[in-house]
Design a protein around this motif. Structure first.
Motif, short mmCIF file in Angstrom:
data_model
loop_
_atom_site.label_atom_id
_atom_site.label_comp_id
_atom_site.label_asym_id
_atom_site.label_seq_id
_atom_site.Cartn_x
_atom_site.Cartn_y
_atom_site.Cartn_z
N GLY A 1 0.79 -1.22 0.00
CA GLY A 1 0.00 0.00 0.00
C GLY A 1 0.83 1.27 0.00
O GLY A 1 0.27 2.36 -0.04
N LYS A 2 2.13 1.16 0.04
CA LYS A 2 3.02 2.33 0.03
C LYS A 2 3.53 2.52 -1.40
O LYS A 2 4.55 1.96 -1.78
N GLU A 3 2.80 3.30 -2.18
CA GLU A 3 3.02 3.37 -3.63
C GLU A 3 4.45 3.70 -4.03
O GLU A 3 5.05 3.02 -4.85
N GLY A 4 5.00 4.76 -3.47
CA GLY A 4 6.35 5.17 -3.83
C GLY A 4 7.39 4.12 -3.46
O GLY A 4 8.31 3.84 -4.23
N THR A 5 7.22 3.55 -2.29
CA THR A 5 8.16 2.53 -1.82
C THR A 5 8.08 1.30 -2.72
O THR A 5 9.12 0.73 -3.10
N MET A 6 6.88 0.89 -3.09
CA MET A 6 6.73 -0.26 -3.99
C MET A 6 7.35 0.03 -5.35
O MET A 6 7.99 -0.84 -5.94
N GLU A 7 7.17 1.25 -5.83
CA GLU A 7 7.76 1.65 -7.11
C GLU A 7 9.28 1.54 -7.07
O GLU A 7 9.91 1.00 -7.98
N HIS B 1 11.81 -1.13 -9.21
CA HIS B 1 12.95 -0.76 -10.05
C HIS B 1 14.26 -1.31 -9.49
O HIS B 1 15.15 -1.72 -10.26
N THR B 2 14.38 -1.34 -8.19
CA THR B 2 15.56 -1.94 -7.56
C THR B 2 15.63 -3.43 -7.90
O THR B 2 16.68 -3.95 -8.28
N PHE B 3 14.50 -4.09 -7.80
CA PHE B 3 14.42 -5.52 -8.14
C PHE B 3 14.89 -5.73 -9.58
O PHE B 3 15.74 -6.59 -9.85
N ASN B 4 14.33 -4.96 -10.51
CA ASN B 4 14.69 -5.14 -11.92
C ASN B 4 16.17 -4.92 -12.17
O ASN B 4 16.80 -5.67 -12.92
N THR B 5 16.74 -3.91 -11.53
CA THR B 5 18.16 -3.61 -11.70
C THR B 5 19.02 -4.77 -11.18
O THR B 5 19.94 -5.22 -11.87
N LEU B 6 18.72 -5.25 -9.98
CA LEU B 6 19.50 -6.33 -9.39
C LEU B 6 19.31 -7.63 -10.17
O LEU B 6 20.28 -8.37 -10.40
N TYR B 7 18.10 -7.90 -10.57
CA TYR B 7 17.82 -9.13 -11.31
C TYR B 7 18.58 -9.15 -12.64
O TYR B 7 19.20 -10.16 -13.00
N LEU C 1 -0.56 -11.11 -0.67
CA LEU C 1 -0.23 -9.72 -0.32
C LEU C 1 -1.09 -8.82 -1.20
O LEU C 1 -0.68 -8.34 -2.25
N LYS C 2 -2.32 -8.61 -0.78
CA LYS C 2 -3.35 -7.96 -1.60
C LYS C 2 -3.08 -6.49 -1.90
O LYS C 2 -3.53 -5.98 -2.92
N LYS C 3 -2.37 -5.79 -1.03
CA LYS C 3 -2.11 -4.37 -1.27
C LYS C 3 -0.77 -4.14 -1.95
O LYS C 3 -0.26 -3.03 -1.99
N LEU C 4 -0.20 -5.21 -2.50
CA LEU C 4 1.07 -5.12 -3.22
C LEU C 4 0.78 -4.96 -4.70
O LEU C 4 -0.14 -5.60 -5.23
N GLU C 5 1.53 -4.10 -5.38
CA GLU C 5 1.34 -3.93 -6.82
C GLU C 5 1.50 -5.27 -7.52
O GLU C 5 2.38 -6.05 -7.19
#
Length: 173
Positions: free
Chosen positions: A90-96, A100-106, A123-127
């Motif tokens: 539910g924390k939009e900016g943090t999830m965003e 992007h961090t995930f994509n970079t590391l992956y 995790l229903k409130k997760l993007e």
């Protein structure tokens, strides 16, 4: 799985997503992976953080205008360990930023390990796109050990420490 990840980071089950109830050892697994990686690859940069602290770092970086430093901190490591990642729901900016961090590391074949109290699909409130990323690797459900497993663990400890413990005491414990 944790041992294999710690000795071959980024090659197997990336990300590794561990979930389960309170007190079952999820944080212990994160620390064990980190410590094993330090022992095997001391030059590797490891970052352990809770989901809440990741969010707080993100908010602080916005307030101080230090987003580039924030991104460098989380995207330049070799192993990212995030405990209680469910707390960013539910924390939009943090999830965003985590997306992007995930994509970079992956893309750089860097290992990521996450813990949560629930599997990604719950995790229903997760993007959706972040939930999908969490499901790319291995998802492990940590359950409380059954009676036989608890007894086996205790017997192993008794033998390891060379204690003499009566059978009825082992069964009682």
């Amino acid at each position: 799985a944790a041992k294999k990840i710690a000795t071959n980071p980024g090659k197997y089950w990336n990300p590794f997503f561990v979930y389960g109830g309170v007190g079952l050892g999820k944080t212990h697994i994160l620390h064990a992976i980190g410590h094993t990686l330090i022992d095997n690859f001391p030059e590797q940069k490891i970052l352990y953080i809770t989901g809440e602290n990741f969010m707080n770092d993100y908010i602080t970086s916005i307030q101080k205008g230090t987003m580039n430093s924030f991104r460098m901190k989380y995207r330049k490591g070799d192993l990212l360990l995030i405990d209680d990642v469910h707390s960013i729901q539910g924390k939009e900016g943090t999830m965003e930023e985590l997306f992007h961090t995930f994509n970079t590391l992956y893309a750089a074949k860097k290992q990521m390990v996450f813990t949560s109290d629930k599997p990604p699909k719950e995790l229903k409130k997760l993007e959706d796109r972040l939930r999908s990323r969490f499901e790319w690797g291995l998802t492990a459900d940590i359950q409380p050990p059954n009676f036989e497993m608890r007894e086996s663990i205790l017997r192993s400890k008794v033998q390891e420490e060379n204690y003499r413990v009566p059978e009825k005491v082992i069964r009682f414990i």
